[in-house]
Each structure stands twice: as C-alpha cells, then as structure tokens.
Design a protein around this motif. Structure first.
Motif, mmCIF file in Angstrom:
data_model
loop_
_atom_site.group_PDB
_atom_site.id
_atom_site.type_symbol
_atom_site.label_atom_id
_atom_site.label_comp_id
_atom_site.label_asym_id
_atom_site.label_seq_id
_atom_site.Cartn_x
_atom_site.Cartn_y
_atom_site.Cartn_z
ATOM 1 N N UNK A 170 0.847 -1.195 0.000
ATOM 2 C CA UNK A 170 0.000 0.000 0.000
ATOM 3 C C UNK A 170 0.881 1.244 0.000
ATOM 4 N N UNK A 171 0.682 2.118 -0.953
ATOM 5 C CA UNK A 171 1.471 3.349 -0.974
ATOM 6 C C UNK A 171 0.841 4.395 -0.061
ATOM 7 N N UNK A 184 1.134 14.056 1.845
ATOM 8 C CA UNK A 184 2.237 14.530 2.686
ATOM 9 C C UNK A 184 1.947 14.317 4.166
ATOM 10 N N UNK A 185 0.677 14.425 4.512
ATOM 11 C CA UNK A 185 0.304 14.185 5.892
ATOM 12 C C UNK A 185 0.583 12.748 6.299
ATOM 13 N N UNK A 186 0.312 11.838 5.382
ATOM 14 C CA UNK A 186 0.576 10.431 5.660
ATOM 15 C C UNK A 186 2.082 10.193 5.745
ATOM 16 N N UNK A 187 2.832 10.798 4.820
ATOM 17 C CA UNK A 187 4.289 10.662 4.863
ATOM 18 C C UNK A 187 4.818 11.065 6.233
ATOM 19 N N UNK A 188 4.304 12.180 6.712
ATOM 20 C CA UNK A 188 4.781 12.689 7.989
ATOM 21 C C UNK A 188 4.431 11.742 9.146
ATOM 22 N N UNK A 189 3.169 11.330 9.180
ATOM 23 C CA UNK A 189 2.745 10.437 10.255
ATOM 24 C C UNK A 189 3.462 9.090 10.173
ATOM 25 N N UNK A 190 3.567 8.551 8.958
ATOM 26 C CA UNK A 190 4.242 7.263 8.795
ATOM 27 C C UNK A 190 5.707 7.381 9.212
#
Lengths: 239, 239
Positions: A170-171, A184-190
């Motif tokens: 899953x990307x 970008x929000x997901x990138x940060x949280x991940x």
DNA sequence: CAAGCTCTGTACGCTAGCGCACATAGGCGT
DNA sequence: ACGCCTATGTGCGCTAGCGTACAGAGCTTG
C-alpha cells in the motif's frame, strides 16, 4: 468434490451451520480480486456479493470534486454488497479492493433468495450489517476528533486484523485517499511511526514490527469497533 | 376507536399497507418526547422502538472524554432503534431527543415478532436501515472535508426537513455538541448566516427565513442523503 | 544502461478551527 | 426591580492540516 467447510475461510460464512454451507456450496464461485479493482460503483447495481478470504475491500464515498473518504473496510470477517439484501439494490458508495486476494462470490439473486428464507443466513447478514453501521459511525467520529497520526494507526490495525501476516502492500498516496487527507500528511505520520520503530516501509511495502506499540497510540475508535464486531460476530450459537 | 391511519403521521409507517397498520394499531403507544430525553444509552438494551411524529432524535457517538458527534438524525421519516431488529440488541451510540414532540412506540419484542413475519414491515425497516447507512457514511465524509459553515447549513436543512414549520428550538451550544465543534465556531457561522439574511435567531430560537439561500450554501452531502432517502422510502409499491 | 515514472521526503506560507478568557445581554425567579 | 443564570459575541495566540512546489531515490522499461 469440495468440502463445504472451504467456505469457512470467510469467517462470516464460518458462523453458519455446516448443513447450510453444504446447500450453498454449489452456488459459490471463487474469484481473484486485484488491487484497485472496483466491486461496486456509486449508484450501480451489483451483480454479486463478495465474501473475502484473504482480500480487503474498502468502502469509499467519493465526492463531486474527486475527494474520497473510506467509510468502512471489509475483510474475511464480512461481506461486500449489503445493499442487495437490504432492499436498496445500490448505494452511493464505491467498493475498491485495497489488498489483492481471493473471495467467494454469490449471484445477487441467489443471495436474496437465501436471505428471504429467513434462516441463519438472514440473521447473520443482519448482525454483520449492524457491525458495519458501528464501523461507519465510529469513522465519522474519528474523522471529526482525531489526528492523522491516530487515524493512521487505526487504519493500519484495521487492515492488519484482516490480513494473514504483518505486511501491507500500500502506498502512502493510497492511504491518503482512504483517510481523505493529503499524501504529505501520511508521509509525515508514517515517518513518525517508523522513527518510533513501530513500522518499517519502503515504496509501497509496509511491515508492522510493533503491533502493541500501534495499539498504544491508536484512538479509542479502533477498540470500540473491534469490540462491537466481536460481540456481534463471535457467537455462532446466536445465529 | 382510532383509525389505523393515525399511524401514518409517521411517514415510514405511512408506507405500510392499511391492513398491516390495522393489525399493529393496538400495539402502539403514543408518547411525548422532551428535549434532551435519552431513548437509548450506549450498550444498553432498548425497551421500545420509536416512530417519531413531530419530534427529532439525534444519534450520537460519545467518546471517553465526553466529546460527541451526531452520526445521524431521525424524524418522522424513520425509526429509532434499528439494533433491535438487526439482532445486536444494543449499539454503542446514544439517541437523544433534539426537538421535543410526540412519537409512537412499540415494545421491542413486538417489533421483533413483526419483523420476523418477513412481511412488508421487514422490507420497510431494512430499506430504512440502508438509508441510515447512507446518512452515516455521508456524515463521515462531511466531517472530513467540509467547513463548519457548510455543516451548519446541512444540519439546519436536515432538521428543517423533519419539522412542520421553519423554527427550531436549539441553542448554539447544543448544535456544537451535535456537530462536534466548538460553541464559538457555531456562533461565528450562525452569525454569517444571519448577516446574509438566511436565518434569524435569539436565545435558543432559530428561524429559517431563506431556505433556498441555505441550499445554495450547503455542501453536496445534504443532497446525496436526501436523494437516497427519497429513492429508498418514497415508493410504497416496492414495500 | 539510460530514461522515465512512481514513491517518498521536505519546506513554506496560509487558514480553519481550537482552547481560553472575558464581556454583554436577554430571560426568569423571587 | 433586582439579581442570577444562561445564551451569545469577541478577541487572541496556537496548532494541525492544507496547497504548493520541488528534490531525491528506487523500480521498470526500452
């Protein structure tokens, strides 16, 4: 000749008495679901209902401007296509395969016949639909009150519960679509979760390395939904 | 002797054939619902289901910290207590009277008996439950993507559709609880609507003076839900 | 192996909504 | 008439998340 018990690979069907499964077995068809495949489009009649085995399906609301939000997720504990037996035939939401795998499917008309026998299958499907109601309600609350961090944890745990291993394909882009937030929000949280050692990922492959750690970070919504699913769908005697 | 048609004051019951209503009439009881009254607490079994006449009931998810969010609203187009016939008996949500008025109610066991006759009542309740699913799903989307301004419009219109006149008795504090936002946020949004001449209010009394104006400002969520309710519940022939 | 595409990381200004504090004002009871 | 409680208005600093832009990094495909 297949044993009727193969249908029990779907946990929901597994709650049915064996003689029911036996009767139904010939009507079922095993199909492969591929990532991104659509099982249901907004307002369109579904031809089949799907009982996932090792696939995961997301129910999404898509808006006019293309923005989307996942309102529920269905794995081998459930069924995709409740609108068929609820009588509405269609829904305004889409059903998209979020994790590739296999499912048993049943023609819509056959399911309806089965449903209107008013036997164990009907009671089971109704209980499942109630669990789905709870999941949707809790999603609404979570969208209102909780941070992207917490929602990502919830989403990971919900997915993990429906997968055999601890890996997701899953990307971050797709996760963002599901949660209805920016990529970008997901990138940060991940990134935070990875730094904390809870997950590791690269290019569309996520591995959960510390599940208890995720559970410590997630909001209460996850537990509420899980508890309700267990309550409604872990007691075959009531079916 | 009352005519069975009095039950048609609830639009959902109004879709039933008259002979059904006749059979059911003696089981119904007319009750008064007062503002703030609870019809259902989280996890507690309901004794009755309620078919509102001119009252409005909100289904709320309340979280551990006390924060709440409305996940659906029920007026005379629906029924409160779907978990009774869905088989789960309880839900994790609360049902609170948002606008005082009257309702017909039916003992839980009687409703279940009726439901399992597998007649028009069953089909009707299932279609209603599907409409409720849609409302919840759209609430989840709206919480994610739309502004307080838009959500206030949606909330006002949903309430207005379920009331006889164009007046609501409701403080901004309570609206904030429903929407799951700050009271000050509601004050601000309501102020905008009042300046724009769409509503006028003072101390808990709101009058909608320009409904088309509200409809012009509301997000698509309102229309999606309304369309689905109409589709599912405006065609008695299918019941 | 090179080109190209997809996925991920990062930065920056902006806005909506939050939490808090406090001011005003309308209605109600005594 | 007075005081009190509840409802509403307003201001202020703060933060999460958005929109945008762009850079590097890893598959994939010719």
């Amino acid at each position: 000749m297949l044993e009727p018990t193969v249908l029990q690979q779907n946990a929901l069907l597994g709650l049915l008495p064996e003689e029911e499964l036996e009767r139904l077995l010939p009507s079922f068809e095993k199909v492969t679901l591929t990532l991104g495949q659509s099982l249901s489009e907004s307002g369109q009649q579904m031809s089949h209902v799907y009982f996932p085995i090792d696939a995961i399906v997301s129910l999404l609301c898509v808006m006019e401007d293309g923005a989307s939000t996942e309102i529920a997720v269905v794995g081998n504990e459930g069924v995709v296509g409740v609108s068929l037996f609820m009588g509405g035939e269609t829904t305004p939401s889409r059903a998209i395969v979020q994790s590739a795998g296999t499912a048993y499917r049943l023609k819509g008309q056959l399911l309806k016949n089965e449903f209107y026998r008013a036997g164990p299958m009907q009671r089971l499907l109704l209980r499942y639909t109630q669990a789905l109601l709870t999941q949707m309600a809790q999603t609404a609350v979570c969208n209102r009150h909780h941070s992207v961090d917490q929602q990502l944890c919830r989403w990971l745990l919900l997915s993990l519960d429906r997968l055999p291993g601890d890996k997701l394909i899953m990307t971050q882009e797709l996760i963002a679509n599901m949660l209805g937030v920016r990529r970008e929000g997901v990138t940060e949280s991940a990134g935070k979760l990875q730094k904390a050692g809870l997950i590791s990922y690269n290019r569309g492959h996520i591995t959960v390395t510390d599940r208890p750690g995720l559970e410590a970070r997630v909001c209460e919504c996850y537990a509420v939904v899980k508890r309700e699913y267990d309550r409604l769908l872990k007691h075959p005697e009531v079916v």
